[in-house]
Enzyme design. Structure first.
Site, PDB file in Angstrom:
ATOM      1  N   ASN A 126      -7.477   0.613   2.452  1.00 30.41           N
ATOM      2  CA  ASN A 126      -6.463   0.373   3.490  1.00 30.41           C
ATOM      3  C   ASN A 126      -5.942   1.712   3.980  1.00 30.41           C
ATOM      4  OD1 ASN A 126      -4.303  -0.420   5.055  1.00 30.41           O
ATOM      5  ND2 ASN A 126      -2.966  -0.835   3.306  1.00 30.41           N
ATOM      6  N   TRP A 127      -6.266   2.042   5.219  1.00 23.79           N
ATOM      7  CA  TRP A 127      -5.882   3.350   5.755  1.00 23.79           C
ATOM      8  C   TRP A 127      -4.450   3.388   6.287  1.00 23.79           C
ATOM      9  CZ3 TRP A 127     -10.639   5.441   8.991  1.00 23.79           C
ATOM     10  CH2 TRP A 127     -11.634   5.865   8.093  1.00 23.79           C
ATOM     11  N   LYS A 128      -3.760   2.260   6.276  1.00 15.99           N
ATOM     12  CA  LYS A 128      -2.385   2.209   6.808  1.00 15.99           C
ATOM     13  C   LYS A 128      -2.349   2.862   8.192  1.00 15.99           C
ATOM     14  CE  LYS A 128      -0.913   2.837   2.024  1.00 15.99           C
ATOM     15  NZ  LYS A 128       0.040   1.969   1.384  1.00 15.99           N
ATOM     16  N   HIS A 142       0.353  -7.812   3.687  1.00 11.75           N
ATOM     17  CA  HIS A 142       0.571  -6.567   2.926  1.00 11.75           C
ATOM     18  C   HIS A 142       2.071  -6.365   2.725  1.00 11.75           C
ATOM     19  CE1 HIS A 142       0.672  -2.325   1.895  1.00 11.75           C
ATOM     20  NE2 HIS A 142      -0.590  -2.459   1.532  1.00 11.75           N
ATOM     21  N   GLU A 186       3.922  -3.855   2.893  1.00 10.88           N
ATOM     22  CA  GLU A 186       4.614  -3.035   3.896  1.00 10.88           C
ATOM     23  C   GLU A 186       4.978  -3.876   5.114  1.00 10.88           C
ATOM     24  OE1 GLU A 186       1.717   0.139   4.019  1.00 10.88           O
ATOM     25  OE2 GLU A 186       2.328   0.725   2.003  1.00 10.88           O
ATOM     26  N   GLU A 200      -0.822  -6.834  -5.566  1.00 10.79           N
ATOM     27  CA  GLU A 200      -0.315  -5.499  -5.277  1.00 10.79           C
ATOM     28  C   GLU A 200       1.174  -5.432  -5.628  1.00 10.79           C
ATOM     29  OE1 GLU A 200      -2.951  -3.166  -2.469  1.00 10.79           O
ATOM     30  OE2 GLU A 200      -1.430  -4.118  -1.244  1.00 10.79           O
ATOM     31  N   GLY A 205       1.774   3.332  -3.373  1.00 13.15           N
ATOM     32  CA  GLY A 205       2.142   4.649  -2.841  1.00 13.15           C
ATOM     33  C   GLY A 205       3.102   5.428  -3.722  1.00 13.15           C
ATOM     34  N   SER A 255      -1.655   2.433  -6.155  1.00 15.65           N
ATOM     35  CA  SER A 255      -1.910   3.778  -6.705  1.00 15.65           C
ATOM     36  C   SER A 255      -3.227   3.865  -7.481  1.00 15.65           C
ATOM     37  CB  SER A 255      -0.725   4.241  -7.563  1.00 15.65           C
ATOM     38  OG  SER A 255       0.427   4.383  -6.758  1.00 15.65           O
ATOM     39  N   GLY A 261      -5.098   2.359  -1.126  1.00 12.40           N
ATOM     40  CA  GLY A 261      -4.442   2.942   0.047  1.00 12.40           C
ATOM     41  C   GLY A 261      -4.750   4.416   0.148  1.00 12.40           C
ATOM     42  N   GLY A 262      -3.805   5.238  -0.313  1.00  9.86           N
ATOM     43  CA  GLY A 262      -3.889   6.695  -0.160  1.00  9.86           C
ATOM     44  C   GLY A 262      -5.231   7.299  -0.543  1.00  9.86           C
TER      45      GLY A 262
HETATM   46  C1  PEP Z   1      -2.141  -0.285  -0.266  1.00  9.94           C
HETATM   47  O1  PEP Z   1      -1.849   0.270   0.795  1.00  9.94           O
HETATM   48  O2  PEP Z   1      -2.491  -1.471  -0.276  1.00  9.94           O
HETATM   49  C2  PEP Z   1      -2.064   0.494  -1.500  1.00  9.94           C
HETATM   50  C3  PEP Z   1      -2.371  -0.092  -2.622  1.00  9.94           C
HETATM   51  O3  PEP Z   1      -1.671   1.798  -1.378  1.00  9.94           O
HETATM   52  P1  PEP Z   1      -1.790   2.957  -2.509  1.00  9.94           P
HETATM   53  O4  PEP Z   1      -3.184   2.879  -3.080  1.00  9.94           O
HETATM   54  O5  PEP Z   1      -1.567   4.231  -1.760  1.00  9.94           O
HETATM   55  O6  PEP Z   1      -0.761   2.696  -3.547  1.00  9.94           O
END
Ligand code: PEP
Length: 246
Positions: A4-6, A90, A92, A163, A169, A209, A230-231
């Site tokens: 997931n590139w957000k 998600h 966010e 999640e 994050g 994470s 994500g990141g």
């Molecule tokens: C996400 O955006 O779904 C996520 C899990 O982010 P991160 O891996 O950065 O915690």
């Protein structure tokens, strides 16, 4: 394994990512690899992955077919742009961007399935709920409100991502044990509503994470079928290392 590139990367940066990523991805990787770029980057991503097994998804959709919904993207639009997956609910979007409810998540999931997109439906508890020992209560509520309303046929098309919001994050990954217990609970809710076969076939991803350094411990858990990253999916080398561990 989903990335997931957000709200990161321009179309040009998307092209550069795939130039680095494609040679790193072993031809015989044993899992689906899906990247979820920002909607504006989807055409560039779809062009870049042509001839590979990499798949592209949207980060969100709106349930209506079309209409006066400024800023929204329909399932049919995602599909026409070459996306085959979509993230739904998600955290966010649930907690910051759009205050999406479980009822919204259900409508979006139904719209995605109707357009033959594979939805990754996200569930997970906030830090306060985690601290109060209410994680499983929250998961049951989110399942009941956002997923249980699907038909058996619709349910067979979805993937669920656990999640925990406190892990997204933050660098604080859930331990493999915490994630595994949550996945077991989700699968048992699925079994109660949709039956044993459907529950066994359900893929449940962990997200929060995930990094090359912690992926192996997570993937050792039989209940963890993959991860939503994500990141660490923004960097071609780190996402390729995560996929290699799968
Ligand atoms: C996400 O955006 O779904 C996520 C899990 O982010 P991160 O891996 O950065 O915690």
């Amino acid at each position: 394994m989903a990335g997931n590139w957000k709200m990161y990367k321009t179309p040009q940066e998307t092209v550069r990512f795939f130039e680095r990523f494609k040679p790193l991805l072993s031809a015989n990787h044993a899992c689906d690899v899906v990247i979820f770029p920002a909607a504006i980057d989807i055409p560039a991503a779809v062009h870049a992955i042509a001839g590979t097994s990499i798949q592209i998804g949207g980060q969100n959709l709106y349930w209506a077919k079309e209409g006066a919904y400024t800023g929204e993207t329909s399932a049919a639009m995602l599909s026409a742009a070459g996306a085959t997956w979509v993230v739904v609910g998600h955290s966010e979007r649930r907690h910051h961007v759009a205050h999406e409810t479980d009822a919204d998540v259900l409508k979006k999931t139904q719209a995605a399935v109707a357009a033959s997109l594979t939805p990754i439906v996200c569930v997970g508890e906030c830090l306060e709920e985690h601290k109060a020992g209410k994680a499983h209560e929250v998961l049951i509520r989110q399942f009941a409100g956002g997923i249980a309303g699907l038909t058996e046929e619709q349910f067979a098309q979805i993937v669920i991502a656990y999640e925990p919001v406190w892990a997204i994050g933050t660098g604080h990954t859930a331990t493999p044990e915490i994630a595994s217990k949550a996945h077991t609970l989700i699968r048992s809710e699925a079994e109660k509503r949709f039956g044993e076969d459907a529950a066994n076939r359900l893929r449940i991803l962990y997200g929060g994470s995930v990094k090359p350094e912690n992926i192996q411990g997570l993937m050792k858990e039989p209940e963890i079928d993959g991860t939503l990253v994500g990141g660490a999916s923004l960097d071609a080398e780190s996402f390729a290392r995560i996929i290699a561990a799968a």
